[in-house]
Motif scaffolding. Structure first.
Motif, PDB file in Angstrom:
ATOM      1  N   VAL A 340     -37.737 -14.274 -62.182  1.00 35.07           N
ATOM      2  CA  VAL A 340     -38.018 -14.082 -60.769  1.00 35.07           C
ATOM      3  C   VAL A 340     -36.756 -14.169 -59.922  1.00 35.07           C
ATOM      4  N   VAL A 341     -35.695 -14.738 -60.452  1.00 32.89           N
ATOM      5  CA  VAL A 341     -34.420 -14.821 -59.740  1.00 32.89           C
ATOM      6  C   VAL A 341     -33.375 -14.115 -60.598  1.00 32.89           C
ATOM      7  N   PRO A 342     -33.208 -12.820 -60.428  1.00 36.94           N
ATOM      8  CA  PRO A 342     -32.351 -12.054 -61.349  1.00 36.94           C
ATOM      9  C   PRO A 342     -30.937 -12.587 -61.493  1.00 36.94           C
ATOM     10  N   GLU A 343     -30.384 -13.193 -60.397  1.00 42.65           N
ATOM     11  CA  GLU A 343     -29.003 -13.678 -60.505  1.00 42.65           C
ATOM     12  C   GLU A 343     -28.894 -14.891 -61.425  1.00 42.65           C
ATOM     13  N   ASN A 344     -30.023 -15.522 -61.760  1.00 42.80           N
ATOM     14  CA  ASN A 344     -29.995 -16.652 -62.698  1.00 42.80           C
ATOM     15  C   ASN A 344     -30.127 -16.109 -64.113  1.00 42.80           C
ATOM     16  N   ASN A 345     -29.032 -15.759 -64.682  1.00 37.00           N
ATOM     17  CA  ASN A 345     -28.998 -15.119 -65.992  1.00 37.00           C
ATOM     18  C   ASN A 345     -29.129 -16.187 -67.077  1.00 37.00           C
ATOM     19  N   PHE A 346     -30.252 -16.158 -67.821  1.00 42.21           N
ATOM     20  CA  PHE A 346     -30.486 -17.206 -68.804  1.00 42.21           C
ATOM     21  C   PHE A 346     -29.599 -17.050 -70.041  1.00 42.21           C
ATOM     22  N   LYS A 347     -29.052 -15.886 -70.244  1.00 38.57           N
ATOM     23  CA  LYS A 347     -28.038 -15.745 -71.296  1.00 38.57           C
ATOM     24  C   LYS A 347     -26.815 -16.574 -70.911  1.00 38.57           C
ATOM     25  N   GLN A 348     -26.424 -16.534 -69.651  1.00 44.39           N
ATOM     26  CA  GLN A 348     -25.291 -17.344 -69.197  1.00 44.39           C
ATOM     27  C   GLN A 348     -25.620 -18.838 -69.276  1.00 44.39           C
ATOM     28  N   VAL A 349     -26.854 -19.203 -68.921  1.00 47.81           N
ATOM     29  CA  VAL A 349     -27.259 -20.600 -69.017  1.00 47.81           C
ATOM     30  C   VAL A 349     -27.179 -21.070 -70.459  1.00 47.81           C
ATOM     31  N   ASN A 350     -27.723 -20.270 -71.375  1.00 47.86           N
ATOM     32  CA  ASN A 350     -27.731 -20.628 -72.794  1.00 47.86           C
ATOM     33  C   ASN A 350     -26.310 -20.761 -73.326  1.00 47.86           C
ATOM     34  N   ASP A 351     -25.460 -19.811 -72.971  1.00 52.14           N
ATOM     35  CA  ASP A 351     -24.068 -19.877 -73.422  1.00 52.14           C
ATOM     36  C   ASP A 351     -23.392 -21.145 -72.895  1.00 52.14           C
ATOM     37  N   TYR A 352     -23.701 -21.496 -71.659  1.00 49.11           N
ATOM     38  CA  TYR A 352     -23.074 -22.664 -71.030  1.00 49.11           C
ATOM     39  C   TYR A 352     -23.522 -23.957 -71.699  1.00 49.11           C
ATOM     40  N   VAL A 353     -24.809 -24.102 -71.966  1.00 46.46           N
ATOM     41  CA  VAL A 353     -25.265 -25.346 -72.585  1.00 46.46           C
ATOM     42  C   VAL A 353     -24.804 -25.439 -74.039  1.00 46.46           C
ATOM     43  N   ARG A 354     -24.773 -24.320 -74.742  1.00 42.65           N
ATOM     44  CA  ARG A 354     -24.303 -24.358 -76.134  1.00 42.65           C
ATOM     45  C   ARG A 354     -22.816 -24.678 -76.212  1.00 42.65           C
ATOM     46  N   LYS A 355     -22.076 -24.247 -75.212  1.00 46.01           N
ATOM     47  CA  LYS A 355     -20.654 -24.577 -75.169  1.00 46.01           C
ATOM     48  C   LYS A 355     -20.453 -26.093 -75.149  1.00 46.01           C
ATOM     49  N   GLN A 356     -21.448 -26.800 -74.649  1.00 43.79           N
ATOM     50  CA  GLN A 356     -21.355 -28.250 -74.494  1.00 43.79           C
ATOM     51  C   GLN A 356     -22.092 -29.018 -75.586  1.00 43.79           C
ATOM     52  N   GLY A 357     -22.487 -28.317 -76.630  1.00 49.50           N
ATOM     53  CA  GLY A 357     -23.175 -28.991 -77.723  1.00 49.50           C
ATOM     54  C   GLY A 357     -24.644 -29.225 -77.464  1.00 49.50           C
ATOM     55  N   MET A 358     -25.215 -28.540 -76.459  1.00 51.21           N
ATOM     56  CA  MET A 358     -26.627 -28.668 -76.139  1.00 51.21           C
ATOM     57  C   MET A 358     -27.379 -27.407 -76.584  1.00 51.21           C
ATOM     58  N   ILE A 359     -28.693 -27.449 -76.406  1.00 48.73           N
ATOM     59  CA  ILE A 359     -29.530 -26.293 -76.681  1.00 48.73           C
ATOM     60  C   ILE A 359     -30.410 -26.023 -75.462  1.00 48.73           C
ATOM     61  N   MET A 360     -30.975 -24.828 -75.406  1.00 51.99           N
ATOM     62  CA  MET A 360     -31.832 -24.443 -74.294  1.00 51.99           C
ATOM     63  C   MET A 360     -33.251 -24.224 -74.791  1.00 51.99           C
ATOM     64  N   GLY A 361     -34.217 -24.709 -74.019  1.00 50.72           N
ATOM     65  CA  GLY A 361     -35.618 -24.443 -74.296  1.00 50.72           C
ATOM     66  C   GLY A 361     -36.255 -23.769 -73.102  1.00 50.72           C
ATOM     67  N   MET A 362     -37.151 -22.791 -73.349  1.00 50.10           N
ATOM     68  CA  MET A 362     -37.765 -22.029 -72.267  1.00 50.10           C
ATOM     69  C   MET A 362     -39.281 -22.009 -72.425  1.00 50.10           C
ATOM     70  N   TRP A 363     -39.963 -22.308 -71.330  1.00 48.91           N
ATOM     71  CA  TRP A 363     -41.428 -22.273 -71.257  1.00 48.91           C
ATOM     72  C   TRP A 363     -41.899 -20.828 -71.285  1.00 48.91           C
ATOM     73  N   LEU A 364     -42.716 -20.478 -72.295  1.00 48.74           N
ATOM     74  CA  LEU A 364     -43.176 -19.096 -72.413  1.00 48.74           C
ATOM     75  C   LEU A 364     -44.477 -19.064 -73.214  1.00 48.74           C
ATOM     76  N   PRO A 365     -45.602 -19.433 -72.603  1.00 48.76           N
ATOM     77  CA  PRO A 365     -46.892 -19.361 -73.313  1.00 48.76           C
ATOM     78  C   PRO A 365     -47.375 -17.919 -73.370  1.00 48.76           C
ATOM     79  N   VAL A 366     -46.921 -17.212 -74.356  1.00 49.67           N
ATOM     80  CA  VAL A 366     -47.012 -15.755 -74.384  1.00 49.67           C
ATOM     81  C   VAL A 366     -48.453 -15.264 -74.481  1.00 49.67           C
ATOM     82  N   TRP A 367     -49.396 -16.139 -74.811  1.00 51.03           N
ATOM     83  CA  TRP A 367     -50.808 -15.740 -74.904  1.00 51.03           C
ATOM     84  C   TRP A 367     -51.511 -15.797 -73.551  1.00 51.03           C
TER      85      TRP A 367
END
Length: 773
Positions: A340-367
């Motif tokens: 809903v906020v296109p400028e918030n690129n989750f690929k960039q978020v994921n890259d940023y957290v992984r750079k710091q030794g973290m992981i990203m989780g995303m809420w997506l109840p696809v059903w």
């Protein structure tokens, strides 16, 4: 069929009956089937109103097959038929355990379509001394007070009980709260967990039974003529099955144990660790989570979201949290799943957290899908139930679950898998966080059998096609907890909150404690960023836990940030001591009569040389006197007992501690008891300075569309434990890094001097190392 612990004998006899002849607990050398009065048919199905069971006569033997499965399990399949139906009974025997899994494949053998109803999930009949027998059942994972409680029943000769997954929950007051949650959930483990146990108090042995079904089910427990019958069926009525078409019953698992309920639980956990761990990924398992949720237009302008995410990740780096978990609110609509906020690129978020030794989780109840989403406009036939808006938050595109997609349809599964795979490709490997009810019915329950089977299949296919991804299991909390569902998850939410202090207490009889996450305690004791630290949150360390980053830009006192950081550090340290993670054993210690034992939980390493006891928030006993009697200790081994709230220690044998107990006088809020974990951070026993970081570099960089200065270095060594790295700018300390070897700041230029030093678990420091360009 069997192992060194269990043996089961079935027979297709001369009358054409397929019967259970023997079920032996080889640990106690007792056979629970005693003579023909105990014999039971192994299966049941109703075809065109006629009931076909193993007790029916006239079954004709066809063949049998055995095969070795990928983890060396032995699969036995026995086939036979009558005039109406072909039956294939399947058994899986698990070496080094006392467990046998089973299910039935029914094939229509007639030349015309038939109506199939009520396939059995299990048909068990045992003979035992009813006067010494306890039957145990457990309330489910729905959001009601009284959830996840194991209830013992002393059986009588006329005991009868029917469990229905659609009935009202067995709600009771817990911790001064009452919430019945009258919503009629459709998921299998909402009202009742799919778990039963029979234990003979005199013989000190027993049988447990679990099953895996996400739809509507019923089970009957009955005592008669000295026998105990447990029959469970999937609620399917007059489902049309065409000639040569098959219907597959849900799977069940029966096992034996010797000892008390903790021995039973550790028997089940051993089975899970050995055979249901094949999809668990250490990168995502036993991790501390920071839950970030953006509520969209209800909380202000969309543009504030990116800054809040950035602040949340900075906070995580300070406290050492492992996973940045994004809750609902990021999507335009469930079903469309666009950011809903296109400028918030989750690929960039994921890259940023992984750079710091973290992981990203995303809420997506696809059903789930908003009723005006593109998928439902294009495929209205995919919706379960009537068209139109669903009640509650389902009418708000970004917020709630929305409608449900019918997962009985193969094309729906393909669409869902494509959505999930595309997000993994778009954002990079991350943890898929589920939610809502994956299996749903509004009227006719017949689709639920295929929905349930396809749900488990979706989990498996997602893991197979995305080996670098993780799964965070959740169905409105704990409504999808089963051994098969948690097999595919790396983390599992156990409730939406009203489980309160029971969170993780009884559920760990069959779910590893560090797969469970304490986000379920949001109504009771969860740490929120910006709020004063509450020491009772230390009770969350019985399992992986969550810090709520709902307002990550809120100011927080230094001592509160440090308290959170130290508790997360303790959880990480306990993992290195093998009392967090795979193979951990769980015990429920007894306590003095003035206290409730369900607030206390004990975890031990596989070899039982180390362990710890946590205490949930227990307002009634705060500053009172409690004696804890630990369990599972090696009687002759020495254990040094220490505490979270002081540095006192005492050493005695396991036999001594179990007999005499450990006295807490008074019991401080946030207390923990440790066994042979005396060198943990903060004990003050380490006087050796850690090594300094090396290869410290600085450079200009941009992350999440923001420009600043990046620092990188090579990890330092310590004789016991590196606690964090301290960052200096122009000679002044500015921040701490408790995870990874990376730092990014918006405040500075390459002309500024940046230095890094190492701090160990007892506060010893290395020399500072200046970053080079």
């Amino acid at each position: 069929m069997g192992t060194a612990r269990v043996e089961k004998q079935v027979q297709l006899n001369a009358a054409g009956q397929f019967l259970l002849n023997s079920f032996k607990n080889k640990l106690s050398d007792r056979d629970y089937v005693r003579g023909t009065a105990t014999q039971a048919g192994e299966f049941s199905i109703t075809v065109d109103q006629a009931n076909h069971t193993g007790m029916s006569e006239g079954w004709i033997y066809d063949t049998f097959e055995t095969s070795l499965m990928p983890q060396k399990e032995i699969h036995l399949a026995i086939s036979f038929h009558n005039h109406a139906v072909n039956v294939r009974r399947n058994y899986v025997i698990y070496p080094q355990t006392g467990v046998i899994q089973e299910w039935t494949v029914f094939t229509n053998a007639s030349p015309k379509a038939a109506k199939y109803s009520f396939p059995a999930m299990f048909q068990q009949r045992f003979s035992d001394d009813v006067n010494n027998l306890d039957f145990h059942y457990m309330t489910g994972g729905g959001n009601f007070t009284g959830s996840q409680i194991l209830t013992p029943v002393k059986l009588t000769s006329d005991y009868k009980r029917v469990f229905d997954s659609y009935e009202k929950p067995e709600a009771v007051s817990v911790d001064g709260k009452f919430h019945a949650n009258p919503a009629n959930r459709k998921t299998g483990a909402s009202v009742w967990h799919q778990f039963y146990a029979l234990r003979n108090r005199a013989a000190n042995d027993g049988v447990f039974l679990t099953f895996d079904y996400m739809g509507h089910w019923t089970s009957h427990v009955e005592c008669s003529n000295g026998n105990i019958t447990l029959n469970g069926t999937a609620y399917v009525s007059d489902l049309e099955v065409r000639p040569n078409q098959t219907l597959i019953s849900p799977k069940s698992m029966t096992g034996v144990f010797s000892g008390d309920l903790d021995d039973m639980g550790n028997t089940i956990l051993d089975y899970v660790y050995r055979y249901k761990w094949d999809y668990t990924k250490d990168e995502y398992f036993a991790k501390v989570k920071a839950n970030f949720r953006f509520w969209g237009a209800t909380k202000g302008p969309w543009g504030s979201q990116r800054e809040s995410m950035f602040d949340a990740i900075d906070n995580m780096r300070y406290i050492g949290a492992d996973m940045f978990f994004y809750g609902f609110g990021w999507q335009d609509a469930t079903g469309d799943w666009n950011n809903v906020v296109p400028e918030n690129n989750f690929k960039q978020v994921n890259d940023y957290v992984r750079k710091q030794g973290m992981i990203m989780g995303m809420w997506l109840p696809v059903w789930n899908a908003y009723y005006k989403s593109r998928v439902l406009l294009e495929h209205p036939e995919w919706r379960v139930g009537e068209p139109g808006p669903s009640p509650g938050l389902g009418t708000v595109p970004f917020a709630g679950y929305g409608a449900r997609l019918n997962q009985a349809l193969p094309e729906v599964i393909e669409w869902e898998l494509n959505v999930l795979n595309s997000k993994q490709r778009e954002w990079g490997p991350h943890m898929w966080r589920q939610d809502g009810n994956p299996v749903w019915s509004e009227g006719n329950d017949n689709d639920m059998l295929a929905q349930s089977e396809n749900y488990y299949g979706l989990l498996k296919r997602f893991r197979d096609e995305n080996p670098e991804a993780g799964i965070y299991g959740c169905a409105s909390g704990g409504e999808a907890i089963s051994i098969e569902a948690t097999r595919y998850s790396d983390a599992q939410q156990s409730s939406d909150g009203n489980v309160l202090h029971y969170d993780g207490y009884w559920t760990t009889l069959f779910v590893p404690p560090d797969k469970l996450t304490s986000l379920s305690n949001i109504l009771f004791n969860s740490q929120r960023w910006g709020k004063p630290y509450e020491t009772y949150n230390r009770g969350n360390l019985r399992q992986s836990w969550t810090v709520l980053m709902y307002e990550p830009n809120a100011e927080m006192a230094f001592e509160d940030k440090e308290a959170i950081r130290k508790d997360i550090e303790l959880y990480h340290y306990l993992k290195t001591q093998n009392v967090v993670g795979k193979w951990v054993k769980v015990y429920r210690p007894t306590v003095s009569q003035n206290a409730d034992p369900t607030y206390f939980l004990q975890k031990m390493s596989q070899d039982r040389t180390k362990g710890y006891i946590t205490i949930r928030r227990y307002d009634a006993m705060k500053n009172g006197t409690v004696v804890i009697f630990p369990k599972g200790l090696d009687t002759k081994r020495n254990y040094t007992v220490s505490f979270a709230t002081n540095t006192s220690e005492a050493t005695n044998t396991g036999d001594y501690w179990m007999a005499n107990g450990i006295k807490l006088a008074p019991m401080h809020e946030g207390e923990m008891v440790f066994f042979n974990i005396s060198n943990r951070p903060g004990m003050g026993k380490d006087t050796v300075a850690p090594g300094a970081p090396s290869n410290v570099r600085k450079l200009a960089a941009s992350y999440m569309s923001r420009t600043g200065i990046e620092l990188n270095w090579t990890a330092a060594n310590d004789n016991n434990w590196v606690s964090y790295y301290e960052v200096f700018k122009n000679g002044k300390p500015i921040d701490r890094v408790s995870i990874g070897t990376f730092y990014f700041t918006l405040d500075g230029t390459l002309s500024d001097s940046f230095e890094i030093r190492t701090v160990d678990g007892d506060g010893n420091v290395s020399g500072t190392v200046q970053a080079k360009s």
